[in-house]
Design a protein around this motif. Structure first.
Motif, short mmCIF file in Angstrom:
data_model
loop_
_atom_site.label_atom_id
_atom_site.label_comp_id
_atom_site.label_asym_id
_atom_site.label_seq_id
_atom_site.Cartn_x
_atom_site.Cartn_y
_atom_site.Cartn_z
N MET A 1 -23.37 19.89 -36.67
CA MET A 1 -22.77 19.33 -38.13
C MET A 1 -22.46 17.64 -38.03
O MET A 1 -21.98 17.25 -36.91
CB MET A 1 -21.54 20.13 -38.44
N ASP A 2 -22.82 17.15 -39.23
CA ASP A 2 -22.55 15.51 -39.13
C ASP A 2 -20.98 15.35 -39.41
O ASP A 2 -20.25 16.28 -39.72
CB ASP A 2 -23.29 14.94 -40.33
N ASN A 3 -20.75 14.18 -38.94
CA ASN A 3 -19.24 13.68 -39.14
C ASN A 3 -19.16 13.68 -40.89
O ASN A 3 -20.03 13.60 -41.31
CB ASN A 3 -19.24 12.47 -38.47
N THR A 4 -17.85 13.07 -41.09
CA THR A 4 -17.79 12.81 -42.69
C THR A 4 -18.36 11.64 -43.17
O THR A 4 -18.29 11.11 -44.15
CB THR A 4 -16.30 12.72 -42.96
N SER A 5 -18.84 10.91 -42.04
CA SER A 5 -19.53 9.46 -42.53
C SER A 5 -20.75 9.36 -41.33
O SER A 5 -20.71 10.06 -40.47
CB SER A 5 -18.78 8.10 -42.28
N HIS A 6 -21.53 8.49 -41.77
CA HIS A 6 -22.81 8.49 -40.77
C HIS A 6 -23.07 6.91 -40.49
O HIS A 6 -22.82 5.78 -41.52
CB HIS A 6 -23.92 9.29 -41.18
N ILE A 7 -23.78 6.16 -39.55
CA ILE A 7 -24.11 4.93 -39.38
C ILE A 7 -25.69 4.70 -39.36
O ILE A 7 -26.33 5.52 -38.78
CB ILE A 7 -23.45 4.27 -38.28
N GLU A 8 -26.11 3.90 -40.10
CA GLU A 8 -27.74 3.80 -40.03
C GLU A 8 -28.08 2.45 -39.33
O GLU A 8 -27.20 1.45 -39.41
CB GLU A 8 -28.23 3.56 -41.55
N LEU A 9 -29.03 2.27 -38.59
CA LEU A 9 -29.50 1.07 -37.87
C LEU A 9 -30.69 0.62 -38.45
O LEU A 9 -31.73 1.35 -38.57
CB LEU A 9 -29.56 1.32 -36.29
N SER A 10 -30.98 -0.55 -38.92
CA SER A 10 -32.06 -0.95 -39.69
C SER A 10 -32.84 -1.61 -38.64
O SER A 10 -32.70 -2.69 -38.00
CB SER A 10 -31.79 -2.07 -40.73
N GLU A 11 -34.01 -1.16 -38.33
CA GLU A 11 -35.29 -1.74 -37.62
C GLU A 11 -35.70 -2.97 -38.13
O GLU A 11 -35.84 -4.04 -37.25
CB GLU A 11 -36.17 -0.74 -37.26
N SER A 12 -35.75 -3.25 -39.28
CA SER A 12 -36.25 -4.41 -39.95
C SER A 12 -35.32 -5.49 -39.69
O SER A 12 -35.62 -6.68 -39.56
CB SER A 12 -36.65 -4.23 -41.32
N ALA A 13 -33.92 -5.35 -39.67
CA ALA A 13 -33.00 -6.20 -39.59
C ALA A 13 -32.99 -6.83 -38.15
O ALA A 13 -32.83 -8.03 -37.85
CB ALA A 13 -31.66 -5.55 -40.04
N LEU A 14 -33.14 -5.81 -37.29
CA LEU A 14 -33.28 -6.12 -36.01
C LEU A 14 -34.36 -7.10 -35.46
O LEU A 14 -34.07 -7.91 -34.73
CB LEU A 14 -33.11 -4.73 -35.05
N ALA A 15 -35.55 -6.68 -36.06
CA ALA A 15 -36.81 -7.20 -35.73
C ALA A 15 -36.45 -9.00 -36.28
O ALA A 15 -36.83 -9.68 -35.57
CB ALA A 15 -37.67 -6.66 -36.42
N ASN A 16 -35.70 -9.08 -37.62
CA ASN A 16 -35.61 -10.35 -37.85
C ASN A 16 -34.68 -11.22 -37.07
O ASN A 16 -34.95 -12.30 -36.59
CB ASN A 16 -34.79 -10.17 -39.44
N ASN A 17 -33.64 -10.37 -36.48
CA ASN A 17 -32.64 -11.23 -35.50
C ASN A 17 -33.40 -11.60 -34.19
O ASN A 17 -33.09 -12.73 -33.77
CB ASN A 17 -31.52 -10.18 -35.28
N PHE A 18 -34.06 -10.49 -33.81
CA PHE A 18 -34.76 -11.05 -32.67
C PHE A 18 -35.63 -12.17 -32.66
O PHE A 18 -35.86 -12.93 -31.77
CB PHE A 18 -35.75 -9.86 -32.01
N GLN A 19 -36.52 -12.26 -33.76
CA GLN A 19 -37.32 -13.42 -34.05
C GLN A 19 -36.47 -14.63 -34.20
O GLN A 19 -36.88 -15.68 -33.63
CB GLN A 19 -38.30 -13.15 -35.52
N ILE A 377 -19.32 9.50 -34.38
CA ILE A 377 -20.19 9.19 -35.54
C ILE A 377 -21.69 9.07 -35.40
O ILE A 377 -22.14 8.61 -34.74
CB ILE A 377 -19.69 8.09 -36.52
N LYS A 378 -22.37 9.89 -36.31
CA LYS A 378 -23.89 10.13 -36.32
C LYS A 378 -24.45 8.77 -36.33
O LYS A 378 -24.13 7.87 -37.47
CB LYS A 378 -24.41 11.12 -37.03
N ARG A 379 -25.23 8.22 -35.46
CA ARG A 379 -26.12 6.99 -35.66
C ARG A 379 -27.53 7.35 -35.95
O ARG A 379 -28.15 8.23 -35.29
CB ARG A 379 -25.97 6.23 -34.47
N ARG A 380 -27.96 6.79 -36.97
CA ARG A 380 -29.48 7.13 -37.53
C ARG A 380 -30.01 5.75 -37.48
O ARG A 380 -29.73 4.78 -37.93
CB ARG A 380 -29.48 7.82 -38.54
N VAL A 381 -31.60 5.83 -37.12
CA VAL A 381 -32.36 4.61 -37.18
C VAL A 381 -33.10 4.41 -38.22
O VAL A 381 -34.03 5.59 -38.78
CB VAL A 381 -33.30 4.44 -35.98
#
Length: 384
Positions: A1-19, A377-381
């Motif tokens: 069961m998920d928590n009452t909220s969740h966290i999304e991680l953005s691959e495109s945002a991370l790629a931008n920051n790495f660059q 809190i569930k983290r999703r990519v």
């Protein structure tokens, strides 16, 4: 069961920051990705594989537990540095796993030699020099003694690094102090070089120093907050990117924190909302309850001042933030319903709630709010 909220991680945002970071990295310098504090709240388990997918092959953590998490998160070997806590009973495991670690006291150095002899395996040490932070590191008067010890025990100690940490490179108020630290670190590098000790990496720069003191890149930089899409502070942003005529933030936030509307109700003019008497309705209002509170990392100090996004619009927190619930004023929105998405950090439509905005309404820093996000809190990519 998920928590009452969740966290999304953005691959495109991370790629931008790495660059962005890699374009500014000194030629020949290596990038170490700092994932202490559960990857600044983003979650080591999802973040490390995502970073590795985008080319990250070196990680810095605070303690042995975090180092173990990084190893478990990846199927391929990577370089790891433990910058802080290594208990005596954990040191054998660290050496056995080929993990580098900061050494800032003689006892840890001596114990490293004893265990390396026992394991017939060199310990990968990073000698931390005290240059003015006054937190940890070998004092300047002890540097010659440490260098001699390293030479005498070269068969058991692999000098992976010579390092230090700056005391607030993000603020111009600290610049004189930081510049003196840079001078002191250069003295240490020269002393070790003259003793014919050649560390694999010299490293001192965090995100702020990486941006404001490019000469501190040396052989390796330790980048934390910047890779996640946040500036060390507003002063750093202004000095680097905010002075242009039409400034555009080159970083993108990797994290998005979302929940949903739990309940919607009408509140009549003259009635109080929530616990106590901190908020009085001065007109007919519609209030949405959200199942996130201070136990989930949404600070109680954001009572009557925090912000969220609902139906692409910015809404305010009304009343006291509870342990598990907060209330939002959605009076100006049409047809808010149970189940509607609520964005606590991130984008919705053309609007954005940044972690930085939280500090405008509370005493929390980016770092503090992020690292307080609960582990469960569930983290999703969100992939590209």
């Amino acid at each position: 069961m998920d928590n009452t909220s969740h966290i999304e991680l953005s691959e495109s945002a991370l790629a931008n920051n790495f660059q962005y970071i890699r374009e500014r990295l000194a030629p020949g310098a290596r990038l170490s990705h700092v994932v202490k504090g559960n990857a600044y709240g983003h979650g080591i388990d999802p973040f490390v594989p995502l970073a590795h997918k985008l080319g990250a092959d070196h990680f810095s953590v605070f303690d042995v537990h975090e180092a173990e998490q990084v190893l478990k998160a990846l199927s391929e070997p990577v370089d790891i540095i433990i910058m802080g806590m290594v208990a005596q009973e954990q040191l054998e495991w660290v050496i056995q796993k080929n993990i580098g670690y900061f050494v800032f006291d003689s006892k840890r150095l001596e114990q490293s030699v004893l265990l390396a002899k026992k394991l017939k395996k060199k310990a990968k040490v990073h000698i931390e020099l005290e240059t003015g932070m006054n937190r940890s590191g070998f004092e300047m008067e002890n540097w010659p003694q440490i260098s001699r010890f390293l030479i005498e025990n070269a068969a058991y100690l692999d000098l992976q690094g010579l390092c230090t940490h700056f005391a607030g490179a993000e603020s111009i108020a600290n610049h004189l102090r930081v510049r003196q630290q840079i001078k002191n670190f250069r003295k240490g590098r020269a002393l070790f070089k003259n003793a014919n000790l050649k560390p694999k990496w010299s490293h001192a720069a965090c995100s702020a120093a990486f941006l404001r003191f490019p000469k501190t890149h040396f052989d390796l930089v330790r980048i934390g907050i910047l890779q996640y899409g946040f500036w060390p502070n507003m002063e750093t942003y202004i000095s680097i990117a905010g002075l242009e005529e039409n400034p555009v933030d080159p970083l993108q936030r990797v994290i998005n924190w979302k929940s949903r509307v739990m309940n919607v109700k009408k509140v009549h003019k003259g009635e109080y909302i929530g616990y106590g008497t901190s908020y009085l309705a001065t007109q007919e209002m519609t209030v949405a309850s959200v199942p996130v509170g201070y136990s989930h990392g949404f600070s109680r100090s954001l009572s009557n001042s925090g912000r969220a996004l609902v139906r692409g619009m910015r809404v305010g927190v009304v009343g006291v933030v509870n342990m598990n619930v907060m209330m939002l004023d959605v009076s100006h929105l049409d047809h808010v319903e149970i189940g509607d998405e609520v964005v606590l950090i991130g984008r919705q439509g053309d609007q954005e709630i940044s972690v930085s905005s939280f500090s405008e309404y509370s005493d929390q820093m980016n770092y503090e709010l992020l690292t307080r996000l609960p582990l469960d809190i569930k983290r999703r990519v969100k992939t590209i």
